[in-house]
Design a protein around this motif. Structure first.
Motif, PDB file in Angstrom:
ATOM      1  N   MET A  96       0.857  -2.051  16.187  1.00 46.26           N
ATOM      2  CA  MET A  96       0.169  -2.482  15.128  1.00 46.26           C
ATOM      3  C   MET A  96       0.792  -4.106  14.631  1.00 46.26           C
ATOM      4  O   MET A  96       1.922  -4.176  14.886  1.00 46.26           O
ATOM      5  N   LYS A  97      -0.256  -4.748  14.194  1.00 46.36           N
ATOM      6  CA  LYS A  97       0.268  -6.111  13.686  1.00 46.36           C
ATOM      7  C   LYS A  97      -0.069  -6.157  12.080  1.00 46.36           C
ATOM      8  O   LYS A  97      -0.918  -5.365  11.385  1.00 46.36           O
ATOM      9  N   LYS A  98       0.832  -6.631  11.489  1.00 42.29           N
ATOM     10  CA  LYS A  98       0.939  -6.560   9.884  1.00 42.29           C
ATOM     11  C   LYS A  98      -0.025  -7.819   9.521  1.00 42.29           C
ATOM     12  O   LYS A  98       0.437  -8.927  10.016  1.00 42.29           O
ATOM     13  N   ILE A  99      -0.836  -7.789   8.505  1.00 45.15           N
ATOM     14  CA  ILE A  99      -1.536  -8.670   8.000  1.00 45.15           C
ATOM     15  C   ILE A  99      -1.259  -8.979   6.516  1.00 45.15           C
ATOM     16  O   ILE A  99      -1.264  -7.815   5.773  1.00 45.15           O
ATOM     17  N   LYS A 100      -1.374 -10.208   6.019  1.00 48.90           N
ATOM     18  CA  LYS A 100      -1.253 -10.203   4.461  1.00 48.90           C
ATOM     19  C   LYS A 100      -2.500 -10.641   4.232  1.00 48.90           C
ATOM     20  O   LYS A 100      -3.247 -11.764   4.706  1.00 48.90           O
ATOM     21  N   ILE A 101      -2.979 -10.040   3.052  1.00 43.25           N
ATOM     22  CA  ILE A 101      -4.458 -10.309   2.503  1.00 43.25           C
ATOM     23  C   ILE A 101      -4.200 -10.976   0.904  1.00 43.25           C
ATOM     24  O   ILE A 101      -3.584 -10.046   0.210  1.00 43.25           O
ATOM     25  N   THR A 102      -4.684 -12.110   0.775  1.00 39.26           N
ATOM     26  CA  THR A 102      -4.590 -12.641  -0.675  1.00 39.26           C
ATOM     27  C   THR A 102      -5.893 -12.820  -1.229  1.00 39.26           C
ATOM     28  O   THR A 102      -7.076 -13.228  -0.490  1.00 39.26           O
ATOM     29  N   MET A 103      -6.144 -12.317  -2.399  1.00 38.33           N
ATOM     30  CA  MET A 103      -7.378 -12.468  -3.149  1.00 38.33           C
ATOM     31  C   MET A 103      -7.102 -12.476  -4.742  1.00 38.33           C
ATOM     32  O   MET A 103      -6.441 -11.582  -5.194  1.00 38.33           O
ATOM     33  N   GLN A 104      -7.698 -13.749  -5.286  1.00 35.85           N
ATOM     34  CA  GLN A 104      -7.382 -13.721  -6.710  1.00 35.85           C
ATOM     35  C   GLN A 104      -6.011 -13.437  -7.244  1.00 35.85           C
ATOM     36  O   GLN A 104      -5.777 -12.652  -8.125  1.00 35.85           O
ATOM     37  N   ASN A 105      -5.021 -14.230  -6.590  1.00 33.16           N
ATOM     38  CA  ASN A 105      -3.685 -13.988  -6.842  1.00 33.16           C
ATOM     39  C   ASN A 105      -3.150 -12.649  -7.027  1.00 33.16           C
ATOM     40  O   ASN A 105      -1.936 -12.448  -7.389  1.00 33.16           O
ATOM     41  N   GLN A 106      -3.509 -11.792  -5.993  1.00 31.48           N
ATOM     42  CA  GLN A 106      -3.144 -10.776  -5.730  1.00 31.48           C
ATOM     43  C   GLN A 106      -2.868 -10.446  -4.117  1.00 31.48           C
ATOM     44  O   GLN A 106      -3.773 -10.988  -3.629  1.00 31.48           O
ATOM     45  N   THR A 107      -1.816  -9.677  -3.651  1.00 28.03           N
ATOM     46  CA  THR A 107      -1.564  -9.744  -2.265  1.00 28.03           C
ATOM     47  C   THR A 107      -1.666  -8.303  -1.865  1.00 28.03           C
ATOM     48  O   THR A 107      -1.038  -7.282  -2.677  1.00 28.03           O
ATOM     49  N   PHE A 108      -2.107  -8.002  -0.680  1.00 26.51           N
ATOM     50  CA  PHE A 108      -2.135  -6.580  -0.131  1.00 26.51           C
ATOM     51  C   PHE A 108      -1.419  -6.881   1.535  1.00 26.51           C
ATOM     52  O   PHE A 108      -1.589  -8.201   1.851  1.00 26.51           O
ATOM     53  N   THR A 109      -1.199  -5.788   1.837  1.00 21.74           N
ATOM     54  CA  THR A 109      -0.675  -6.014   3.417  1.00 21.74           C
ATOM     55  C   THR A 109      -1.489  -4.911   4.120  1.00 21.74           C
ATOM     56  O   THR A 109      -2.217  -3.940   3.591  1.00 21.74           O
ATOM     57  N   ALA A 110      -1.843  -4.962   5.358  1.00 20.24           N
ATOM     58  CA  ALA A 110      -2.822  -4.225   6.149  1.00 20.24           C
ATOM     59  C   ALA A 110      -1.908  -3.951   7.484  1.00 20.24           C
ATOM     60  O   ALA A 110      -1.560  -5.104   8.050  1.00 20.24           O
ATOM     61  N   ASN A 111      -2.173  -2.800   8.156  1.00 21.87           N
ATOM     62  CA  ASN A 111      -1.770  -2.771   9.684  1.00 21.87           C
ATOM     63  C   ASN A 111      -3.170  -2.726  10.412  1.00 21.87           C
ATOM     64  O   ASN A 111      -4.168  -2.081  10.285  1.00 21.87           O
ATOM     65  N   PHE A 112      -3.099  -3.750  11.506  1.00 21.78           N
ATOM     66  CA  PHE A 112      -4.163  -3.865  12.295  1.00 21.78           C
ATOM     67  C   PHE A 112      -4.008  -3.196  13.513  1.00 21.78           C
ATOM     68  O   PHE A 112      -2.762  -3.361  13.972  1.00 21.78           O
ATOM     69  N   GLU A 113      -4.965  -2.585  14.054  1.00 26.25           N
ATOM     70  CA  GLU A 113      -4.568  -1.890  15.468  1.00 26.25           C
ATOM     71  C   GLU A 113      -4.484  -2.979  16.482  1.00 26.25           C
ATOM     72  O   GLU A 113      -5.041  -4.108  16.060  1.00 26.25           O
ATOM     73  N   GLU A 114      -4.228  -2.641  17.573  1.00 28.50           N
ATOM     74  CA  GLU A 114      -4.262  -3.649  18.693  1.00 28.50           C
ATOM     75  C   GLU A 114      -5.520  -3.340  19.552  1.00 28.50           C
ATOM     76  O   GLU A 114      -5.454  -2.294  20.360  1.00 28.50           O
ATOM     77  N   ASN A 115      -6.226  -4.375  19.438  1.00 23.90           N
ATOM     78  CA  ASN A 115      -7.516  -4.419  20.156  1.00 23.90           C
ATOM     79  C   ASN A 115      -8.190  -5.718  20.286  1.00 23.90           C
ATOM     80  O   ASN A 115      -7.687  -6.627  19.607  1.00 23.90           O
ATOM     81  N   ALA A 116      -9.255  -5.773  21.052  1.00 25.50           N
ATOM     82  CA  ALA A 116      -9.970  -7.100  21.427  1.00 25.50           C
ATOM     83  C   ALA A 116     -10.399  -7.537  20.018  1.00 25.50           C
ATOM     84  O   ALA A 116     -10.188  -8.898  19.953  1.00 25.50           O
ATOM     85  N   THR A 117     -10.996  -6.685  19.108  1.00 29.32           N
ATOM     86  CA  THR A 117     -11.332  -7.459  17.782  1.00 29.32           C
ATOM     87  C   THR A 117     -10.165  -8.040  16.928  1.00 29.32           C
ATOM     88  O   THR A 117     -10.275  -8.993  16.623  1.00 29.32           O
ATOM     89  N   THR A 118      -9.445  -7.133  16.976  1.00 25.43           N
ATOM     90  CA  THR A 118      -7.964  -7.676  16.152  1.00 25.43           C
ATOM     91  C   THR A 118      -7.436  -9.015  16.743  1.00 25.43           C
ATOM     92  O   THR A 118      -7.144 -10.089  16.155  1.00 25.43           O
ATOM     93  N   GLU A 119      -7.566  -8.806  18.187  1.00 27.12           N
ATOM     94  CA  GLU A 119      -6.678 -10.147  18.962  1.00 27.12           C
ATOM     95  C   GLU A 119      -7.760 -11.392  18.436  1.00 27.12           C
ATOM     96  O   GLU A 119      -6.955 -12.598  18.377  1.00 27.12           O
TER      97      GLU A 119
END
Length: 118
Positions: free
Chosen positions: A1-24
């Motif tokens: 899994m890859k960890k991703i930070k998502i920022t929107m309107q001064n809010q931050t979320f984290t997400a786990n991205f799967e390992e596949n061609a789309t993610t890469e």
């Protein structure tokens, strides 16, 4: 899994991205700022001009917080509301960790920034 930070309107979320061609393909473009459309009262979507690789598409439902890529319209999607719909040609990308996504319902279109956490 890859960890991703998502920022929107001064809010931050984290997400786990799967390992596949789309993610890469997505990670290779990060940091990435996307103007997300609020569609169908259930999802935030960005439509890429060119197709991303998607080798594991399937027909499936989704969970609130799922991040996916819908191949017919080159759509990168964050699902924030469950409608019970089954969707064809869906490539799972990841999932937002925790948090209440109900706040997304009152958003209009919004800019979101995606960055890999190393």
């Amino acid at each position: 899994m890859k960890k991703i930070k998502i920022t929107m309107q001064n809010q931050t979320f984290t997400a786990n991205f799967e390992e596949n061609a789309t993610t890469e393909s997505l990670i290779a473009q990060m940091p990435l700022e996307l103007p997300m459309l609020n569609l169908y009262s259930r999802e935030l979507t960005y439509r890429f001009k060119q197709a991303l690789p998607a080798n594991e598409t399937q027909t499936s439902g989704y969970a609130t917080g799922d991040i996916a890529y819908w191949t017919p319209r080159h759509s990168f999607v964050i699902f924030y509301k469950q409608t019970g719909e089954i969707i064809s040609d869906l490539q799972k990308v990841g999932h937002i960790n925790g948090g209440d996504l109900k706040q997304f319902r009152s958003l209009g279109n919004v800019s979101m920034k995606f960055e890999e956490i190393k």
